[in-house]
Design an enzyme around this catalytic site. Structure first.
Site, PDB file in Angstrom:
ATOM      1  N   GLY A  13       0.762  -1.233   0.000  1.00  0.00           N
ATOM      2  CA  GLY A  13       0.000   0.000   0.000  1.00  0.00           C
ATOM      3  C   GLY A  13       0.795   1.286   0.000  1.00  0.00           C
ATOM      4  O   GLY A  13       0.196   2.364   0.071  1.00  0.00           O
ATOM      5  N   SER A  19       1.764   8.441   2.040  1.00  0.00           N
ATOM      6  CA  SER A  19       0.962   7.260   2.360  1.00  0.00           C
ATOM      7  C   SER A  19       1.072   6.892   3.837  1.00  0.00           C
ATOM      8  O   SER A  19       2.171   6.903   4.405  1.00  0.00           O
ATOM      9  CB  SER A  19       1.409   6.057   1.525  1.00  0.00           C
ATOM     10  OG  SER A  19       1.318   6.305   0.145  1.00  0.00           O
ATOM     11  N   ILE A  20      -0.046   6.530   4.441  1.00  0.00           N
ATOM     12  CA  ILE A  20      -0.011   6.020   5.811  1.00  0.00           C
ATOM     13  C   ILE A  20       0.871   4.780   5.871  1.00  0.00           C
ATOM     14  O   ILE A  20       1.640   4.599   6.826  1.00  0.00           O
ATOM     15  CB  ILE A  20      -1.432   5.701   6.299  1.00  0.00           C
ATOM     16  CG1 ILE A  20      -2.260   6.987   6.439  1.00  0.00           C
ATOM     17  CG2 ILE A  20      -1.399   4.946   7.621  1.00  0.00           C
ATOM     18  CD1 ILE A  20      -3.714   6.754   6.780  1.00  0.00           C
ATOM     19  N   ASP A  65       0.288  -6.557  -7.826  1.00  0.00           N
ATOM     20  CA  ASP A  65      -1.084  -6.104  -8.026  1.00  0.00           C
ATOM     21  C   ASP A  65      -1.949  -6.998  -7.138  1.00  0.00           C
ATOM     22  O   ASP A  65      -1.987  -8.218  -7.336  1.00  0.00           O
ATOM     23  CB  ASP A  65      -1.467  -6.254  -9.497  1.00  0.00           C
ATOM     24  CG  ASP A  65      -2.870  -5.764  -9.812  1.00  0.00           C
ATOM     25  OD1 ASP A  65      -3.716  -5.727  -8.897  1.00  0.00           O
ATOM     26  OD2 ASP A  65      -3.128  -5.427 -10.981  1.00  0.00           O
ATOM     27  N   VAL A  66      -2.633  -6.420  -6.152  1.00  0.00           N
ATOM     28  CA  VAL A  66      -3.338  -7.249  -5.177  1.00  0.00           C
ATOM     29  C   VAL A  66      -4.551  -7.957  -5.766  1.00  0.00           C
ATOM     30  O   VAL A  66      -5.183  -8.778  -5.092  1.00  0.00           O
ATOM     31  CB  VAL A  66      -3.760  -6.424  -3.939  1.00  0.00           C
ATOM     32  CG1 VAL A  66      -2.538  -5.916  -3.197  1.00  0.00           C
ATOM     33  CG2 VAL A  66      -4.697  -5.274  -4.316  1.00  0.00           C
ATOM     34  N   TYR A 156     -11.791   2.849   7.694  1.00  0.00           N
ATOM     35  CA  TYR A 156     -12.254   4.232   7.861  1.00  0.00           C
ATOM     36  C   TYR A 156     -13.675   4.207   8.414  1.00  0.00           C
ATOM     37  O   TYR A 156     -14.460   3.290   8.116  1.00  0.00           O
ATOM     38  CB  TYR A 156     -12.188   4.964   6.509  1.00  0.00           C
ATOM     39  CG  TYR A 156     -12.595   6.423   6.548  1.00  0.00           C
ATOM     40  CD1 TYR A 156     -12.037   7.295   7.473  1.00  0.00           C
ATOM     41  CD2 TYR A 156     -13.532   6.924   5.652  1.00  0.00           C
ATOM     42  CE1 TYR A 156     -12.407   8.637   7.513  1.00  0.00           C
ATOM     43  CE2 TYR A 156     -13.901   8.259   5.673  1.00  0.00           C
ATOM     44  CZ  TYR A 156     -13.339   9.112   6.617  1.00  0.00           C
ATOM     45  OH  TYR A 156     -13.710  10.442   6.649  1.00  0.00           O
ATOM     46  N   TYR A 166     -17.818   9.508   0.224  1.00  0.00           N
ATOM     47  CA  TYR A 166     -17.104   8.222   0.248  1.00  0.00           C
ATOM     48  C   TYR A 166     -17.933   7.121  -0.411  1.00  0.00           C
ATOM     49  O   TYR A 166     -17.397   6.174  -0.962  1.00  0.00           O
ATOM     50  CB  TYR A 166     -16.772   7.862   1.702  1.00  0.00           C
ATOM     51  CG  TYR A 166     -15.500   7.056   1.854  1.00  0.00           C
ATOM     52  CD1 TYR A 166     -14.267   7.596   1.532  1.00  0.00           C
ATOM     53  CD2 TYR A 166     -15.541   5.765   2.351  1.00  0.00           C
ATOM     54  CE1 TYR A 166     -13.106   6.870   1.694  1.00  0.00           C
ATOM     55  CE2 TYR A 166     -14.383   5.023   2.518  1.00  0.00           C
ATOM     56  CZ  TYR A 166     -13.167   5.574   2.187  1.00  0.00           C
ATOM     57  OH  TYR A 166     -12.010   4.858   2.345  1.00  0.00           O
ATOM     58  N   LYS A 173     -15.162  -0.755   2.889  1.00  0.00           N
ATOM     59  CA  LYS A 173     -14.573  -0.711   4.227  1.00  0.00           C
ATOM     60  C   LYS A 173     -15.374  -1.548   5.218  1.00  0.00           C
ATOM     61  O   LYS A 173     -14.797  -2.200   6.102  1.00  0.00           O
ATOM     62  CB  LYS A 173     -14.472   0.735   4.721  1.00  0.00           C
ATOM     63  CG  LYS A 173     -13.420   1.561   3.987  1.00  0.00           C
ATOM     64  CD  LYS A 173     -12.014   0.970   4.116  1.00  0.00           C
ATOM     65  CE  LYS A 173     -10.969   1.885   3.528  1.00  0.00           C
ATOM     66  NZ  LYS A 173      -9.611   1.293   3.566  1.00  0.00           N
ATOM     67  N   THR A 205      -3.664  12.349   2.292  1.00  0.00           N
ATOM     68  CA  THR A 205      -2.811  11.546   1.421  1.00  0.00           C
ATOM     69  C   THR A 205      -3.250  11.754  -0.028  1.00  0.00           C
ATOM     70  O   THR A 205      -4.256  12.409  -0.305  1.00  0.00           O
ATOM     71  CB  THR A 205      -2.938  10.056   1.767  1.00  0.00           C
ATOM     72  OG1 THR A 205      -4.284   9.620   1.476  1.00  0.00           O
ATOM     73  CG2 THR A 205      -2.648   9.801   3.244  1.00  0.00           C
TER      74      THR A 205
END
Length: 273
Positions: A13, A19-20, A65-66, A156, A166, A173, A205
């Protein structure tokens, strides 16, 4: 100081320095952990540059690539081959298109896409990347994990409350959180891995820049959250707890790092009203 010497972490990620996931990777590295980072085609150069600049071994970077199980397998097997069993796994990946998040582009005269018209194909791509990928990564990682491994994902509060900007990503999420608790139950007994989530407040971000009204939300958070807005470093600090033996008996937890925003029923102004 948390000592992660001889520990190995695989991080999914990191997009760029904001980025976090990058802040978490840096804190892991500083704690003595060997850190591996995944990248995709358009983030490769940035990820390798950040690793080089911060003294991380770029041999532990790999394409993943996930959505592609073979990619994930190749990356995690590379980490295992070079560094050994994986102690820590961070899932910090999310993506939703404009039609999924239901926002209009700045300066556009076109109305924002409607929630009720979210295209199925676009939503399934967002779900695949943002939620199902946790299950996919854990499936591939299972035989490569060290005993008492820790798996962490980022969520989130839109999973629980309505944030119009969102939209469809909130469904992802919510699903991610459900996948997390079921994985926490799955990794029991001899598997002995713990699985948790950090529900982060709104951090500026590259990804959050796509949320409609993000600056208004940050302004509201400044007054509404008892402790005010957060930054990526606050999330990284909390993540280090989960990526240490301090959390060895904690699993299935959603840990809020949002300045207390999640406890408030009403927004307040600068006077506390």
């Amino acid at each position: 100081m948390i000592d992660n010497k001889n520990k190995v972490a695989a991080v999914f990620g990191v997009r760029n320095e904001s980025s976090i996931a990058w802040d978490i990777a840096v804190k892991l590295h500083r704690s003595g952990c060997t850190v591996a980072l995944s990248y995709v085609a358009d983030t490769k150069d940035e990820v390798l540059y950040l690793m080089e600049q911060n003294g991380m071994d770029t041999a532990l970077a790999g394409l993943a690539d996930v959505r592609n199980e073979d990619d994930i397998s190749a990356f995690l097997k590379l980490v295992h081959q070079i560094a050994g069993p994986i102690n820590y796994l961070l899932h910090g990946v999310a993506f939703g298109s404009q039609s999924v998040m239901c926002y209009s582009l700045p300066g556009s005269n076109e109305p924002a896409p409607s929630y009720i018209d979210i295209p199925f194909e676009d939503f399934m791509d967002a779900f695949n990347i943002s939620a199902y990928s946790l299950l996919r990564i854990c499936r591939v990682a299972e035989p490569l994990l060290a005993k008492n491994a820790s798996i962490l994902t980022l969520t989130y509060n839109a999973s629980q409350r309505v944030f119009p900007g969102y939209a469809g990503m909130a469904i992802c999420k919510a699903a991610l959180e459900n996948i997390m608790i079921y994985l926490a139950s799955y990794f029991r007994g001899e598997k002995s891995a713990r699985v948790n989530a950090i529900s982060a407040g709104l951090v500026m971000t590259t990804s959050s820049g796509g949320i409609f009204g993000v600056r208004k939300l940050r302004k509201m958070g400044k007054f509404t959250a008892p402790l005010g807005n957060i930054d990526a470093g606050d999330v990284g600090d909390a993540a280090l707890y989960y990526f240490s033996d301090l959390s060895k008996k904690v699993t299935g937890n959603i840990h809020y790092v949002d300045g207390g925003f999640n406890i408030m029923g009403l927004g307040v102004d600068g006077e506390g009203n």
